[in-house]
Enzyme design. Structure first.
Site, PDB file in Angstrom:
ATOM      1  N   ASP A  21      -5.802  -5.799  72.867  1.00  0.00           N
ATOM      2  CA  ASP A  21      -6.553  -5.153  74.105  1.00  0.00           C
ATOM      3  C   ASP A  21      -5.619  -4.170  74.539  1.00  0.00           C
ATOM      4  O   ASP A  21      -4.742  -3.785  74.324  1.00  0.00           O
ATOM      5  CB  ASP A  21      -6.979  -6.361  75.103  1.00  0.00           C
ATOM      6  CG  ASP A  21      -7.898  -5.808  75.972  1.00  0.00           C
ATOM      7  OD1 ASP A  21      -8.325  -4.598  76.244  1.00  0.00           O
ATOM      8  OD2 ASP A  21      -8.424  -6.793  77.073  1.00  0.00           O
TER       9      ASP A  21
HETATM   10  C1  BGC Z   1     -10.905  -4.367  78.401  1.00  0.00           C
HETATM   11  C2  BGC Z   1     -11.475  -4.279  77.040  1.00  0.00           C
HETATM   12  C3  BGC Z   1     -11.852  -2.693  76.669  1.00  0.00           C
HETATM   13  C4  BGC Z   1     -10.621  -2.089  76.568  1.00  0.00           C
HETATM   14  C5  BGC Z   1     -10.893  -0.556  76.417  1.00  0.00           C
HETATM   15  C6  BGC Z   1      -9.623  -3.435  78.305  1.00  0.00           C
HETATM   16  O1  BGC Z   1      -9.111  -3.204  79.775  1.00  0.00           O
HETATM   17  O2  BGC Z   1     -10.319  -5.664  78.726  1.00  0.00           O
HETATM   18  O3  BGC Z   1     -12.553  -5.153  76.801  1.00  0.00           O
HETATM   19  O4  BGC Z   1     -12.325  -2.782  75.372  1.00  0.00           O
HETATM   20  O5  BGC Z   1      -9.846  -2.275  77.811  1.00  0.00           O
HETATM   21  O6  BGC Z   1     -11.321   0.009  77.426  1.00  0.00           O
END
Ligand code: BGC
Length: 749
Positions: A229
């Site tokens: 993530d």
């Molecule tokens: C989120 C993800 C997301 C990623 C990219 C993170 O903060 O938890 O779900 O895909 O950011 O934006």
């Protein structure tokens, strides 16, 4: 593309460079070897490709894309093929924008109704969540675009999501939290899995070898790559060793250098780096090969699909006196600012810039052959009552034959990044419902929210439609549902508790400073409410229709079986009303007796069927071994215990209409470890030790023993007390009547 020979030509620095992003959304290219960069961007209920500055909280602009209902809404459809079509439409939009992988869907389980991100997840039930996530993945990937199943694993809250340690026993992980991902990985075969921010039982998901390698790859057979993530990397080098292939976004080269140094110092095996590079390149070249820069679609057509989908997701929770669909010619007071400025999606990284947004009031006015008036009723930007707006709304409701209140949760009430504190609607919405229902008995409430709310006003309204966060065509879809152009057939994919305090995680959410303990174990959602006999506002699987259905003629293809065989279950479902409509037929399995405490019943099958009035269709379910199994902590494996199982089929978890029984036999015998502290009761309960203990007891109560004359059979109290005694105590009482040497030999063995 011969990836292995490409890797053989790379320097260590080049390999390490491929293991983190170039920037926020793309991987690095290696021009001299013909390796291009690849773009990944957010979804999952539409495409969020940023046009300028990058962020992962949905703050900066992104290009227009079709905004479909978010996962909580989609789940209400219980419709695999519908969700597959949404996936395909998103895949096509990704192709047009040169996006190779879309970051979603989310398969986390809704542990608490307070989780700020529940709108992005499907269900409290792993079977349903896994099935729907698979459908989404298959849809997107059918169009040649990859997916990223997220957030793996035990990411069930936003509070301290970057650091919290989720303490979850393995059985609970396996049966609930991992099961949702397992099904999606095995059936959907996503290109990538995104590891979550949090720790799981002490180790960050981003450097957790058990999660990323043992379970995900070795047990489930995942062949794609794992991406972090955004910002989830805690310590990069152990991350590589654990199986985290790609770090996102860019680390500015810092962690690439750490990887190189660790290999040079012998602290990281270069083969782990090679394996990660290989997994990333396999997907990269696959997605280069499936690129299609000229996909045929129109924004108009996708908007039409979004409208159809949002209507299919709507859940009719109450419809007293058949108030809905609206009768023609009626005067309708449309009340609530959501009718004109709808809340179509949640906040954070999934926030999409819609190509257009329907206005429910306009759409309803166009479709309803009667009169519609509009009043705002409340202010969107304040959690308080606006007396002037309230007064206007009450007057409008009084003057009309029917009032429809559009209420729900504004953006600030739920979002990625923080959890909710309560389950209330804003004050202005509650006051509006109270005031309008006091002058207008024919009141309908349409809810826009990402997760359950409390409804102390429920008894005052005649009809209730739960529309979740319905995407850009929600307004048109609501007009379709309210006028009866579409007959609602959605069902709740989560239980709605009567009050926050009733939910299973209430005492342990969001945990203490660094840690959250999942004390409720496998008893999540309906598994809890059913075991505890706690009434819900609306149970899991619930939803009405403008027509009625009957489920019956349940047949099992056998009444007894080995656990290694499959069971075929058929039922008939009939439309007994006057409208064409869709029913979701749900199959639950209940283990009548078990050595571990199991939920009262668990969802193991569902099918959605369309029926004309009077029509009957036969539905077939196949149940495999897993449908009967639980995770044994002592064996570290799935186990089926011999015994009777109930097969329960119905229209919701509470409305079971057909029941069958099957006797399942398995070779499994619960292991028993014999020591002088094993109780007589445990020995009596086990088939191998029962005859031994019976023989022993007979001798103990024989004429020569100090216990002579005691009658175990007839004396319940005696029986219960002896059952609790460890063997060492029996030895004390039994005297010489019993020869213990054979027991000693058994213990040694
Ligand atoms: C989120 C993800 C997301 C990623 C990219 C993170 O903060 O938890 O779900 O895909 O950011 O934006």
């Amino acid at each position: 593309m011969d990836v292995k020979s490409l890797i053989a030509q790379m320097t260590l620095e080049e390999k390490a460079s491929l293991l983190s992003g170039k920037d926020f959304w793309t991987t690095k290219a290696i021009d001299r070897l013909g390796i291009p960069a690849m773009m990944m961007t957010d979804g999952p209920h539409g495409l969020r490709k940023q046009s300028g500055a990058s962020d992962n909280l949905g703050i900066m602009d992104s290009i227009p894309a079709t905004c479909f209902p978010s996962a909580a809404g989609l789940a209400g459809s219980w419709d695999r093929s519908l969700i597959g079509r949404v996936g395909e439409a998103i895949g096509v939009e990704c192709q047009k924008e040169n996006v190779s992988i879309i970051l979603g869907p989310g398969a986390n389980i809704k542990r608490s109704p307070l989780c700020g991100r529940n709108f992005e997840y499907f269900s409290e039930d792993p079977f349903l969540s896994g099935e729907l996530a698979s459908a989404h993945i298959n849809g997107v990937q059918n169009k040649g675009v990859g997916t990223s199943l997220k957030h793996f694993a035990a990411n069930n809250q936003e509070t301290r999501r970057l650091t919290i340690n989720a303490k979850v026993e393995e059985r609970t992980l396996r049966e609930i939290y991992l099961a949702s991902f397992e099904r999606a990985v095995k059936q959907g075969r996503p290109d990538t899995v995104m590891c979550s921010y949090n720790r799981v039982n002490g180790t960050y998901a981003s450097e957790n070898p058990w999660l990323l390698t043992e379970v995900l790859r070795k047990e489930w057979g995942f062949e794609g790559f794992v991406v972090s993530d955004w910002g989830a990397v805690n310590n990069r080098v152990p991350g590589v060793a654990a199986g985290l292939d790609l770090e996102m976004p860019s680390s500015g080269g810092v962690t690439d250098a750490q990887i190189v140094q660790a290999v040079r110092e012998g602290k990281l095996d270069e083969s782990a780096v090679d394996a990660s590079v290989e997994r990333i390149l396999n997907i990269l070249f696959l997605r280069m090969a499936t690129k299609n820069r000229n996909p045929a679609f129109s924004a108009e057509e996708h908007h039409r699909i979004a409208r159809e989908v949002a209507a299919e997701c709507a859940i009719l929770l109450k419809n007293d006196n058949f108030l809905l669909p609206l009768s023609s010619g009626s005067t309708v007071a449309v009340i609530g600012e959501f009718a004109r400025k709808p809340r179509i999606q949640g906040g954070g990284s999934s926030h999409i810039n819609p190509t257009r947004v329907d206005d429910a009031f306009e759409e309803l006015s166009a479709l309803h052959d009667g009169t519609c008036t509009y009043s705002a009723g409340y202010r969107m930007d304040k959690d308080e009552v606006d007396s002037a707006l309230l007064g206007e709304a009450v007057a409008a409701a009084h003057a009309a034959e029917i009032a429809i209140i559009f209420a729900g949760l504004p953006d600030s009430f739920e979002s990625e990044g923080y959890d909710r504190k309560h389950l209330n609607l804003p004050q202005g919405h509650i006051a509006l419902i109270e005031a309008v229902t006091s002058v207008q008995p024919n009141t309908v409430v349409v809810l826009s929210n990402g997760a359950p709310i409390e409804m102390p006003w429920l008894h005052k309204v005649e009809a209730l439609v739960e529309s979740y966060l319905g995407g850009q065509a929600w307004g048109g879809a609501m007009a379709d549902v309210l006028t009866g152009k579409v007959n609602p057939g959605g069902k709740l994919a989560e239980s709605f508790p009567e009050m926050l305090e009733n939910n299973p995680s209430f005492l342990n959410f969001p945990g203490t400073r660094d840690e959250v303990v999942y004390h409720e174990g496998v008893f999540v959602g309906y598994r809890w409410y059913e075991a505890m006999h706690i009434d819900t506002l609306f149970p899991f699987g619930y939803g009405l229709s403008y027509t009625t259905f009957d489920i019956g003629h349940l047949k099992l293809d056998k009444t007894s079986m080995k656990d290694t065989e499959a069971l075929t279950v058929t039922v008939d479902v009939r439309n007994t009303g006057e409208f064409a409509g869709k029913e979701v037929v749900q199959l639950y399995v209940a283990d009548r007796a078990s050595s571990v405490r199991r939920p009262v019943k668990e969802l193991k099958g569902f099918e959605k069927v369309f029926l004309e009035p009077g029509e009957t269709k036969r539905i077939t379910f196949m149940l495999d071994r897993r449908a009967f199994a639980f995770w044994s902590e002592s064996l570290s494996d799935w186990v089926v215990e011999s015994g009777m199982f109930d097969i329960l089929v119905g229209s919701s978890s509470e409305d079971i209409e057909a029941i069958g029984q099957v006797e399942v036999t398995s070779d499994y015998v619960e292991p028993i470890r014999l020591t002088w502290n094993t109780t007589v009761g445990d020995m009596m309960a086990h088939p191998r030790t029962k005859p031994i203990v019976e023989a022993m007891m007979a001798k103990m109560m024989g004429p020569d023993s100090p216990m002579a004359g005691l009658t175990m059979e007839n004396d319940e109290m005696m029986k219960a007390m002896i059952a609790e005694s460890p063997l060492r105590m029996l030895r004390m009482f039994a005297g010489p009547a019993v020869d213990w040497s054979f027991l000693e030999a058994m213990m040694d063995a």
